[in-house]
Write an enzyme that holds these catalytic residues in place. Structure first.
Site, short mmCIF file in Angstrom:
data_model
loop_
_atom_site.label_atom_id
_atom_site.label_comp_id
_atom_site.label_asym_id
_atom_site.label_seq_id
_atom_site.Cartn_x
_atom_site.Cartn_y
_atom_site.Cartn_z
CG ASP A 135 -2.02 1.00 1.16
OD1 ASP A 135 -2.32 1.48 0.06
OD2 ASP A 135 -2.60 1.31 2.22
CG HIS A 136 -0.62 4.95 0.40
ND1 HIS A 136 -0.90 6.14 -0.20
CD2 HIS A 136 -1.80 4.49 0.87
CE1 HIS A 136 -2.19 6.41 -0.11
NE2 HIS A 136 -2.77 5.41 0.53
CD GLU B 140 -6.36 1.41 -4.76
OE1 GLU B 140 -7.24 0.54 -4.94
OE2 GLU B 140 -6.19 2.00 -3.67
CE LYS C 231 -4.63 8.08 7.76
NZ LYS C 231 -4.69 7.10 6.67
CG HIS D 152 -6.98 5.30 -0.40
ND1 HIS D 152 -5.66 5.46 -0.77
CD2 HIS D 152 -7.47 4.32 -1.20
CE1 HIS D 152 -5.36 4.62 -1.73
NE2 HIS D 152 -6.44 3.92 -2.02
#
Length: 521
Positions: free
Chosen positions: A176-177, A284, A326, A358
């Protein structure tokens, strides 16, 4: 564990023909039992530790690393650790234990298990949500550093959970990322089946602050071939997205889109051809971690240029209007979000990919919209609030420790000042957030209900886990011991938490209040 007792258990398993109701050993986790041509494998949990048990043909024993073993005729009973070598041997026998592609699935859900303990419970939930493909091994480099894990740890922990739960219908692993080539290569070599390319460093949101004259000057300073092509292709052109929506580029729309996004497009083309195609990865693209929302014109330009370069993406994460902070619900005008989400979804459908959301944890106010609008499917990523569900266990079983964790987090919030953007940072400075001295054994549960205190605890997970005194961890071991001792309670909290997300996305409830009332009731 007595090997003779285990041998009796194996005999019962072999005679049971799949019905293990008469299995008396409660340390054997029944969903993990697998019988392969008279060879038996399962997970044993004893004294809060899990082990692999196998009863196999003796000539196969070197495939495994054993702690104890016992030969019986031409078979060997063994106990082994849940380590890399034993996982490889299990994967060779049961290929569904390995991560696979999410290609072809309409609905996919990312679950960032930061502690490596949540996937078992998640999989029990996903057995009841068979149309949704779980992406278990989802971690970013930042999360790996803060938790002291590696991509390999993440993938292996998830794979063992898959074996433990007997989850045979497929799961994914997301690097991820990832931003640079080192991170991408690292993710691939660790077994990730998907990468999320984070283009933050290739975006130029500052161009939106330029005047029309400044923007025009910067655009026309590009090579003439670029200027001519972009003007000819997009300027004052109207592009039909579907029967009700279209996009038309004004001069400013075009110049902003080019100057803000074209570096990111070139980076995407490079990564696609260098890594995605050769390694058959799910791809992605993330443009969400930037200051400026992605306009429909930006999105259309980005998608169009990717298509012209034959780049195929599974999912794309735009920067939506509003705030996806978050650990708390969506902040912003929900009606405007719906209007713009409809536009983004239509563009994604036109170019053949799905929208990815996200920081999706706890965004209960917009899940119904996402589920209703996304007829071609969706991808939602959650992560950090699994950590908060772990803290819910701590609060229930050791509230004094929970108070200590909050006090440390509150007083050291500057540790994460450069990592996250969240309202609690400023609210703490303003004295608006619950102070540690006001937390008691009677009200400690409030810490996981209030938005500000949730964010304080959420963002400080790395500092909490890594704090040392006299060369020893201050909190890490206590936290893991409590979670191991209370695995069932942790699983209960995790399942309720993620079920709220899934039920809204699937349209089982109409709004946030309904789903919360259902599960709290």
């Amino acid at each position: 564990m007595n090997l003779d007792t285990l041998l009796n258990d194996v005999e019962v398993i072999l005679d049971a023909n799949g019905n293990y109701d008469n299995l008396e050993n409660s340390d054997i986790y029944v969903p993990s039992i697998k019988v392969d041509r008279k060879n038996v494998y399962f997970i044993l949990k004893s004294n809060n530790k899990k082990k692999l048990v196998g009863f196999i043909d003796t000539d196969l024993i070197n495939d495994f690393e054993t702690i104890e073993s016992k030969e019986v005729a031409n078979k060997t009973l063994f106990i082994g650790k849940l380590n890399s070598k034993n996982l490889k041997a299990i994967e060779e026998r049961f290929n569904w234990v390995e991560p696979t592609s999410r290609h072809g699935y309409k609905y996919t859900f990312g679950l960032g298990d930061r502690l490596g303990l949540a996937s078992q419970a998640h999989l029990r939930l996903f057995k009841a949500h068979k149309d949704i493909f779980p992406v278990l091994g989802q971690q970013s480099i930042r999360e790996l550093i803060l938790t002291g894990r590696t991509f390999s740890d993440v993938v292996e922990d998830a794979a063992w959970a898959v074996f433990e739960e007997g989850y045979t219908t497929g799961w994914g692993a997301d690097g991820d990322h990832v931003k640079n080539d080192f991170e991408i290569d690292y993710a691939i070599k660790s077994g990730e089946t998907m990468i999320t390319l984070d283009l933050t460093e290739d975006l130029h949101p500052e161009v939106v602050t330029l005047s029309d004259e400044e923007l025009d000057e910067k655009f026309n300073a590009l090579d003439e071939e670029f200027v001519n092509r972009f003007n000819k292709t997009y300027l004052n052109q109207e592009f039909k997205i579907n029967d009700t929506l279209s996009v038309k580029f004004t001069k400013r729309d075009l110049e902003e889109s080019v100057l803000m996004y074209y570096d990111a497009i070139l980076r995407s083309v490079f990564v696609y051809n260098r890594y995605v195609v050769p390694f058959n990865l799910d791809f992605e693209i993330s443009v969400d971690e930037t200051s400026e929302p992605t306009s429909p014109e930006n999105h259309y330009f980005f998608a169009s240029e990717l298509s012209l370069n034959n780049v195929v993406v599974e999912t794309l994460a735009p920067r939506f209007y509003g705030e996806f902070q978050k650990a708390i619900d969506y902040i912003g005008d929900v009606n405007r979000f719906e209007k713009e989400y409809i536009e983004h979804q239509a563009i994604a459908e036109k170019f053949g990919y799905r929208i990815s959301v996200h920081s999706g944890s706890d965004k209960l106010s917009v899940y119904e919209i996402i589920g209703r609008v996304s007829k071609k499917g969706w991808h939602v990523k959650t992560a950090g609030t699994n950590w908060l569900e772990a803290l819910r266990v701590i609060a229930a079983k050791d509230p004094e420790l929970m108070i200590d964790l909050y006090k440390f987090s509150y007083e050291n919030l500057d540790d994460v000042a450069n990592m996250y953007v969240f309202n609690a940072q400023e609210n703490v400075k303003k004295g608006l957030v619950m102070k540690p001295e006001d937390v008691t054994l009677d009200n400690v549960h409030v810490l996981l209900q209030d938005d500000d205190t949730r964010q304080v605890l959420h963002t400080m997970y790395g500092s909490i886990l890594n704090l040392k005194s006299s060369y020893k961890y201050v909190y890490r071991n206590q936290i893991f011991n409590i979670l191991h001792e209370n695995e069932d309670l942790y699983g209960q909290y995790l399942n309720t938490h993620i079920a709220e997300h899934l039920d809204l996305l699937e349209g089982k409830f109409k709004n946030k209040d309904e789903v919360i009332a259902h599960y709290e009731g």
